[in-house]
Write a protein that holds these residues in place. Sequence first.
Motif, PDB file in Angstrom:
ATOM      1  N   ILE A 100     167.750  -4.270  19.409  1.00  0.00           N
ATOM      2  CA  ILE A 100     166.804  -4.366  20.515  1.00  0.00           C
ATOM      3  C   ILE A 100     165.920  -3.138  20.179  1.00  0.00           C
ATOM      4  O   ILE A 100     166.341  -1.854  20.225  1.00  0.00           O
ATOM      5  N   SER A 101     164.955  -3.484  20.413  1.00  0.00           N
ATOM      6  CA  SER A 101     163.536  -2.421  20.161  1.00  0.00           C
ATOM      7  C   SER A 101     162.363  -2.668  21.059  1.00  0.00           C
ATOM      8  O   SER A 101     162.301  -3.792  21.481  1.00  0.00           O
ATOM      9  N   THR A 102     162.005  -1.353  21.467  1.00  0.00           N
ATOM     10  CA  THR A 102     160.824  -1.705  22.490  1.00  0.00           C
ATOM     11  C   THR A 102     159.427  -0.770  21.984  1.00  0.00           C
ATOM     12  O   THR A 102     159.363   0.066  21.582  1.00  0.00           O
ATOM     13  N   ASP A 103     158.465  -1.879  21.762  1.00  0.00           N
ATOM     14  CA  ASP A 103     157.112  -1.413  21.161  1.00  0.00           C
ATOM     15  C   ASP A 103     156.033  -1.091  22.519  1.00  0.00           C
ATOM     16  O   ASP A 103     156.217  -2.100  23.422  1.00  0.00           O
ATOM     17  N   ILE A 104     155.426   0.024  22.588  1.00  0.00           N
ATOM     18  CA  ILE A 104     154.226  -0.209  23.549  1.00  0.00           C
ATOM     19  C   ILE A 104     152.782   0.132  23.199  1.00  0.00           C
ATOM     20  O   ILE A 104     152.878   0.504  21.672  1.00  0.00           O
ATOM     21  N   ASP A 105     151.942  -0.256  23.645  1.00  0.00           N
ATOM     22  CA  ASP A 105     150.499  -0.171  23.095  1.00  0.00           C
ATOM     23  C   ASP A 105     149.852   1.120  23.056  1.00  0.00           C
ATOM     24  O   ASP A 105     148.905   1.312  22.236  1.00  0.00           O
ATOM     25  N   SER A 106     150.387   2.099  23.749  1.00  0.00           N
ATOM     26  CA  SER A 106     149.810   3.565  23.857  1.00  0.00           C
ATOM     27  C   SER A 106     150.905   4.504  24.093  1.00  0.00           C
ATOM     28  O   SER A 106     152.003   4.112  25.302  1.00  0.00           O
ATOM     29  N   MET A 107     151.020   5.455  23.397  1.00  0.00           N
ATOM     30  CA  MET A 107     152.163   6.869  23.696  1.00  0.00           C
ATOM     31  C   MET A 107     151.417   7.640  24.828  1.00  0.00           C
ATOM     32  O   MET A 107     152.263   8.300  25.397  1.00  0.00           O
ATOM     33  N   ILE A 108     150.065   7.742  24.855  1.00  0.00           N
ATOM     34  CA  ILE A 108     149.340   8.810  25.782  1.00  0.00           C
ATOM     35  C   ILE A 108     148.519   7.867  26.724  1.00  0.00           C
ATOM     36  O   ILE A 108     147.640   7.221  26.036  1.00  0.00           O
ATOM     37  N   VAL A 109     148.735   8.089  27.861  1.00  0.00           N
ATOM     38  CA  VAL A 109     147.831   7.294  28.986  1.00  0.00           C
ATOM     39  C   VAL A 109     147.656   8.217  30.141  1.00  0.00           C
ATOM     40  O   VAL A 109     147.904   9.328  30.238  1.00  0.00           O
ATOM     41  N   GLU A 110     146.671   7.849  30.753  1.00  0.00           N
ATOM     42  CA  GLU A 110     146.074   8.688  32.035  1.00  0.00           C
ATOM     43  C   GLU A 110     146.666   8.227  33.356  1.00  0.00           C
ATOM     44  O   GLU A 110     147.354   6.864  33.052  1.00  0.00           O
ATOM     45  N   ARG A 111     146.991   8.961  34.289  1.00  0.00           N
ATOM     46  CA  ARG A 111     147.657   8.297  35.406  1.00  0.00           C
ATOM     47  C   ARG A 111     146.877   7.078  36.081  1.00  0.00           C
ATOM     48  O   ARG A 111     145.429   7.125  35.800  1.00  0.00           O
ATOM     49  N   ASN A 112     147.642   6.046  36.396  1.00  0.00           N
ATOM     50  CA  ASN A 112     146.984   4.850  37.003  1.00  0.00           C
ATOM     51  C   ASN A 112     147.001   3.861  35.891  1.00  0.00           C
ATOM     52  O   ASN A 112     146.364   2.722  36.269  1.00  0.00           O
ATOM     53  N   ASP A 113     146.935   4.337  34.609  1.00  0.00           N
ATOM     54  CA  ASP A 113     146.652   3.164  33.530  1.00  0.00           C
ATOM     55  C   ASP A 113     147.949   2.509  33.600  1.00  0.00           C
ATOM     56  O   ASP A 113     149.115   2.750  33.868  1.00  0.00           O
ATOM     57  N   LYS A 114     147.752   1.307  32.800  1.00  0.00           N
ATOM     58  CA  LYS A 114     148.896   0.253  32.452  1.00  0.00           C
ATOM     59  C   LYS A 114     149.110   0.330  31.016  1.00  0.00           C
ATOM     60  O   LYS A 114     148.331   0.815  30.162  1.00  0.00           O
ATOM     61  N   ILE A 115     150.423   0.151  30.803  1.00  0.00           N
ATOM     62  CA  ILE A 115     150.838  -0.018  29.189  1.00  0.00           C
ATOM     63  C   ILE A 115     151.595  -1.326  29.192  1.00  0.00           C
ATOM     64  O   ILE A 115     152.336  -1.719  30.121  1.00  0.00           O
ATOM     65  N   SER A 116     151.006  -2.020  27.985  1.00  0.00           N
ATOM     66  CA  SER A 116     152.059  -3.057  27.650  1.00  0.00           C
ATOM     67  C   SER A 116     152.937  -2.756  26.606  1.00  0.00           C
ATOM     68  O   SER A 116     153.037  -2.169  25.705  1.00  0.00           O
ATOM     69  N   ALA A 117     154.363  -3.363  27.176  1.00  0.00           N
ATOM     70  CA  ALA A 117     155.505  -3.165  26.428  1.00  0.00           C
ATOM     71  C   ALA A 117     156.143  -4.516  25.973  1.00  0.00           C
ATOM     72  O   ALA A 117     155.861  -5.531  26.455  1.00  0.00           O
TER      73      ALA A 117
END
Length: 280
Positions: free
Chosen positions: A124-141
Motif C-alpha cells: 500500500i502506497s500513497t501518492d500526493i500531487d504536491s509536497m510543498i503547499v500553501e496554507r488553505n491549499d488542497k492536496i489530492s492523494a
Amino acid sequence: TKTVDENSIMVDDIITVTVTAKNTGDDKATNVIFSDPKQEHFILDKSILEQTGPMSLDIGASQTVFVYMLKATEAGSFILKSSTASFSNSANQAFPQSSSNTPTITVTAPEIPEVPKKNAVLEISTDIDSMIVERNDKISATINIKNTGDAPARAVWVNIIIPQGFEYVDGDSAIEIIGGVPKIYLESFGVQQEKEYSYTVKASELGTYTMTSEFAYEYNDGVTAEAQKVSTESVTVNIYVQKGKYDELLEQPIYIYVLPIIAIIAIGAWIFHRHKQYKF
C-alpha cells in the motif's frame, strides 16, 4: 534360523522372511513342531510356505519350514520375534523348546515434501500531487493497493490517518468516515489484484506533516488451519505547508489596517466638507 532378505527398508516396503530348521545333534529329532508368532509393526502380505509339523529331522538334516512376506507399517527399529520348535529324540524323550535368532529390521519413513506456505502480501502506497503547499491549499492523494503475494487476502481494512493541521475534504465513494476516520473496507482482494482510491485534504496549519495509512488483513497460507493476520502502516514522504499569499497581511497588527482606513475616511470627509463650502 530366521533370515530376511533386507534389514533396512521404507514404510510400506515388503521383506521376505525364511525360517530354516537343522538338526545339529547326535540323534534323530522326532515329533518336531514349529511355531512362528505374528510380528508387531508388520502385516502379513503373503504366506509362501508353512510347515508346522509334526515332522522328524535326521542327524545333520535341514528343513525350510516358513517362508512369508511382511509389509512394514510404521517407522522404527524392530526386532522380529523368534520362531520356536519343540521336539523329542528317537527314544521319545522331550527336549526343551528351541528358539531361532531374532533379526533386526530398520524401517524408515518416506520423506514428506514440505508444502510451501502461501502468502498474501499487500503493498500500500500513497501518492500526493504536491509536497510543498500553501496554507488553505488542497492536496489530492491516491492510495494504491496491490497484492503481490500468491494467496488472496480478505477482511482488508485501510485507515487513512489525517494529521492535525489538515482537514479531510472528500474522496471516492469507497471511502467511508467511521468514527471520524476515513476508512476503506474490502471483503476480498485477489492475487495480483490492484486498486486505487483518491481523496482530497486541505492544509490548515503551517508545518511539516506525513500522510499515514494503517492497514490490516487476513489470509490462508494453505498449511495452517488458522487465518494469518497482518497489520502494518504505510507512510508517505513529508508534506511541507508554508505561508499563503495573504498570510503576511493577516499577521500584521490591526492598526496597520485601521489607520489607513481612518485616514482615507478623514480625507474623504474633508473633501466633502470643502465641496459643500464651494457650492454655497
